[in-house]
Design a protein around this motif. Structure first.
Motif, PDB file in Angstrom:
ATOM      1  N   ILE A  97     -13.788  -8.182  -3.503  1.00 34.16           N
ATOM      2  CA  ILE A  97     -12.225  -8.403  -2.807  1.00 34.16           C
ATOM      3  C   ILE A  97     -11.383  -7.512  -3.286  1.00 34.16           C
ATOM      4  O   ILE A  97     -10.639  -6.827  -2.682  1.00 34.16           O
ATOM      5  CB  ILE A  97     -12.124 -10.204  -2.979  1.00 34.16           C
ATOM      6  N   LEU A  98     -11.216  -7.498  -4.614  1.00 32.51           N
ATOM      7  CA  LEU A  98     -10.349  -6.377  -5.304  1.00 32.51           C
ATOM      8  C   LEU A  98     -10.470  -5.216  -4.857  1.00 32.51           C
ATOM      9  O   LEU A  98      -9.672  -4.578  -4.410  1.00 32.51           O
ATOM     10  CB  LEU A  98     -10.399  -6.919  -6.604  1.00 32.51           C
ATOM     11  N   TRP A  99     -11.684  -4.617  -4.857  1.00 32.72           N
ATOM     12  CA  TRP A  99     -11.832  -3.174  -4.468  1.00 32.72           C
ATOM     13  C   TRP A  99     -11.717  -2.873  -3.193  1.00 32.72           C
ATOM     14  O   TRP A  99     -11.139  -1.824  -2.776  1.00 32.72           O
ATOM     15  CB  TRP A  99     -13.321  -2.625  -5.087  1.00 32.72           C
ATOM     16  N   THR A 100     -12.322  -3.579  -2.173  1.00 38.20           N
ATOM     17  CA  THR A 100     -12.001  -3.656  -0.730  1.00 38.20           C
ATOM     18  C   THR A 100     -10.701  -3.559  -0.372  1.00 38.20           C
ATOM     19  O   THR A 100     -10.166  -2.971   0.493  1.00 38.20           O
ATOM     20  CB  THR A 100     -13.103  -4.598   0.022  1.00 38.20           C
ATOM     21  N   LEU A 101      -9.833  -4.695  -0.899  1.00 42.33           N
ATOM     22  CA  LEU A 101      -8.549  -4.819  -0.538  1.00 42.33           C
ATOM     23  C   LEU A 101      -7.793  -3.364  -0.964  1.00 42.33           C
ATOM     24  O   LEU A 101      -6.795  -3.002  -0.327  1.00 42.33           O
ATOM     25  CB  LEU A 101      -7.839  -6.089  -1.293  1.00 42.33           C
ATOM     26  N   LEU A 102      -8.096  -3.085  -2.357  1.00 45.76           N
ATOM     27  CA  LEU A 102      -7.412  -1.748  -2.958  1.00 45.76           C
ATOM     28  C   LEU A 102      -7.778  -0.654  -2.007  1.00 45.76           C
ATOM     29  O   LEU A 102      -6.796   0.061  -1.762  1.00 45.76           O
ATOM     30  CB  LEU A 102      -7.578  -1.806  -4.371  1.00 45.76           C
ATOM     31  N   ALA A 103      -8.791  -0.528  -1.718  1.00 47.58           N
ATOM     32  CA  ALA A 103      -9.345   0.690  -0.812  1.00 47.58           C
ATOM     33  C   ALA A 103      -8.453   0.452   0.583  1.00 47.58           C
ATOM     34  O   ALA A 103      -7.958   1.478   1.135  1.00 47.58           O
ATOM     35  CB  ALA A 103     -10.653   0.772  -0.478  1.00 47.58           C
ATOM     36  N   HIS A 104      -8.374  -0.657   1.304  1.00 44.45           N
ATOM     37  CA  HIS A 104      -7.584  -0.931   2.405  1.00 44.45           C
ATOM     38  C   HIS A 104      -6.140  -0.304   2.320  1.00 44.45           C
ATOM     39  O   HIS A 104      -5.651   0.385   3.168  1.00 44.45           O
ATOM     40  CB  HIS A 104      -7.631  -2.192   2.693  1.00 44.45           C
ATOM     41  N   ALA A 105      -5.505  -0.911   1.112  1.00 46.22           N
ATOM     42  CA  ALA A 105      -4.103  -0.342   1.005  1.00 46.22           C
ATOM     43  C   ALA A 105      -3.981   0.985   0.693  1.00 46.22           C
ATOM     44  O   ALA A 105      -3.131   1.808   1.428  1.00 46.22           O
ATOM     45  CB  ALA A 105      -3.470  -1.214  -0.420  1.00 46.22           C
ATOM     46  N   VAL A 106      -4.976   1.599   0.088  1.00 47.03           N
ATOM     47  CA  VAL A 106      -4.713   3.083  -0.478  1.00 47.03           C
ATOM     48  C   VAL A 106      -5.159   3.847   0.802  1.00 47.03           C
ATOM     49  O   VAL A 106      -4.228   5.015   1.242  1.00 47.03           O
ATOM     50  CB  VAL A 106      -5.726   3.549  -1.539  1.00 47.03           C
ATOM     51  N   PHE A 107      -6.205   3.718   1.628  1.00 46.65           N
ATOM     52  CA  PHE A 107      -6.578   4.282   2.695  1.00 46.65           C
ATOM     53  C   PHE A 107      -5.533   4.229   3.802  1.00 46.65           C
ATOM     54  O   PHE A 107      -5.025   5.428   4.520  1.00 46.65           O
ATOM     55  CB  PHE A 107      -7.899   4.099   3.247  1.00 46.65           C
ATOM     56  N   ILE A 108      -5.127   3.157   4.273  1.00 47.20           N
ATOM     57  CA  ILE A 108      -3.902   3.143   5.209  1.00 47.20           C
ATOM     58  C   ILE A 108      -2.621   3.806   4.792  1.00 47.20           C
ATOM     59  O   ILE A 108      -2.069   4.498   5.510  1.00 47.20           O
ATOM     60  CB  ILE A 108      -3.643   1.499   5.397  1.00 47.20           C
TER      61      ILE A 108
END
Length: 445
Positions: A97-108
């Motif tokens: 969860i930590l890495w997917t949500l961090l990727a979500h915020a960075v990519f967006i």
């Protein structure tokens, strides 16, 4: 000594743990496929980074729901997988969860910044100020980052359990904030009535499972059974047994080898819950726990009064005969780890060998009971005393005591150091993994 033989265990095509584990994996994979379908159905943004960010956010939301299911303490899963393994999976899912949500915020953020004149930091601020739900998502991500940091091994070792547990509870706030962000800003969530219904169903099932497993079921069982203390018996200077009775205990789904979270409802201890195994097989009339009084909480057990009401959450654990694969059994216990073994010995059929490892004869809790029970059931009982070195349960020693160890189910419970050493011994002696049963009595927040 008489040997009691039971009929051979019928061959099982698939073991209960395999069924449950495969079922969980299948559910997660199927939902990932559904999420991907709804994502592609909603159409793609022109910016590749935004596309990747949205997909990472959806997978992060799915993992959040899956993580709630892992810690819901649902009886069907717990009896087949065990709370220790579910806790471990919960931990690794948390890092996912930590890495997917961090990727979500960075990519967006970088994706929108690429099509605007703003740098990533100002772009994030602009999104938080202008798009409904984004600020809530930022707060949710910050909570997830903090929980992830305190759950890392180096931090976990330095924090008191109560501190870690209190911080960990904020994960539920992060879940609510993340869901509200998904409702407000999720293009896939609103892309079709089917997608909207799907996500509402996912979150309802996950949160409903937590409510049922961790709140409603314990409340209902305690209202039904009305447990009270009937006797407090010191077993030694540092060990005490507590006997309890209640209503309809023959309908309580407890088995030998399982444990409860016990709360003794006294004025100063009602808020404190501790996990203790049953030290006698449930007989439909009484329950018994046996605990080592090492801290303030456990030491207070000696002073519990007869008649005290008890709130018990459980039973929990997969350390039961449900997972047997062979007709004969080896039980290996160390120290107070004998308590679930005492209960298992009472329930098991077939020839049983029990090895009890302690430092001195005086540390052998419940030994008189064990000796009488072993005699009545035709089991072998070996008391092994002395220092940890040299290892008296090394491969050669264990093979001498139990020559057919590779043909038995092995149940193991004891201190971590001893458990690790015995597991290595069993592997060296060629005991198949599916015949080895051990459980760490740990709880996820």
């Amino acid at each position: 000594m008489t040997t009691v033989q039971s009929p051979p265990v019928p061959p099982t095509a698939i073991r209960p743990r395999v069924v449950a584990r495969t079922g969980l994996y299948a559910v997660l994979a199927a939902n990932a496929a559904v999420v991907t379908f709804f994502f592609t159905q909603a159409g793609f943004a022109s910016n590749t980074l935004v596309v990747l960010g949205r997909l990472a956010g959806l997978y992060g939301a799915l993992l959040m729901a899956f993580q709630l299911l892992l810690v819901a303490r649902l009886p069907w899963l717990d009896r087949r997988i065990g709370m220790d393994r579910l806790t471990l999976w919960h931990r690794w899912t948390g890092f996912g969860i930590l890495w997917t949500l961090l990727a979500h915020a960075v990519f967006i953020t970088f994706g929108y910044a690429e099509s605007s004149s703003l740098d990533p930091v100002n772009q994030l601020i602009d999104l938080a100020e202008t798009v409904e739900g984004v600020l809530r998502a930022v707060v949710a991500l910050a909570i997830v980052l903090v929980v992830g940091a305190v759950s890392a091994r180096f931090a976990r070792r330095r924090l008191a359990y109560e501190t870690w547990h209190f911080i960990h509870l904020y994960t539920y706030l992060a879940v609510v904030l993340a869901f509200s962000h998904q409702v407000a800003a999720g293009t896939t969530f609103t892309s079709s009535p089917a997608a909207t219904a799907y996500w509402y169903a996912v979150w309802a099932f996950a949160l409903g499972s937590v409510a049922v497993g961790r709140l409603l079921l314990p409340l209902w069982r305690n209202w039904r059974h009305q447990l009270r203390v009937t006797a407090v018996v010191p077993e030694s200077d540092s060990v005490v047994s507590i006997y309890m009775t209640g209503r309809d205990l023959d309908r309580m789904p407890a088995r030998a080898g399982q444990f409860f979270l016990w709360r003794f409802l006294t004025r100063d201890r009602w808020w404190q819950a501790n996990p203790y195994s049953l030290s006698a097989a449930p007989d439909g009339r009484t329950l018994r726990l046996t605990a080592k009084t090492v801290g303030d909480g456990t030491a207070a057990l000696r002073h519990v009064k007869v008649g005290t009401r008890v709130f018990a959450e459980g039973p929990y654990g997969a350390f039961t005969t449900m997972h047997r694969t062979r007709p004969e059994t080896l039980l290996i216990a160390g120290g107070v780890g004998i308590t679930p073994m005492r209960a298992l010995l009472e329930e098991l059929h077939g020839h049983v060998v029990l090895i009890y490892r302690v430092a001195t004869d005086g540390d052998a809790v419940l030994y008189d009971e064990l000796r009488e029970l072993a005699h009545a059931k035709g089991a072998e009982l070996h008391l092994i005393t002395g220092r940890a070195a040299p290892d008296k349960l090394a491969p050669g020693e264990l093979a001498r005591l139990v020559p057919d160890v590779a043909d038995r189910d092995v149940f193991l419970c004891g201190p971590p150091g001893m458990t690790g050493a015995v597991l290595r011994t069993l592997r060296e002696l060629g005991v198949p993994t599916q015949q080895i049963h051990h459980e760490r009595f740990s709880l996820a927040g």
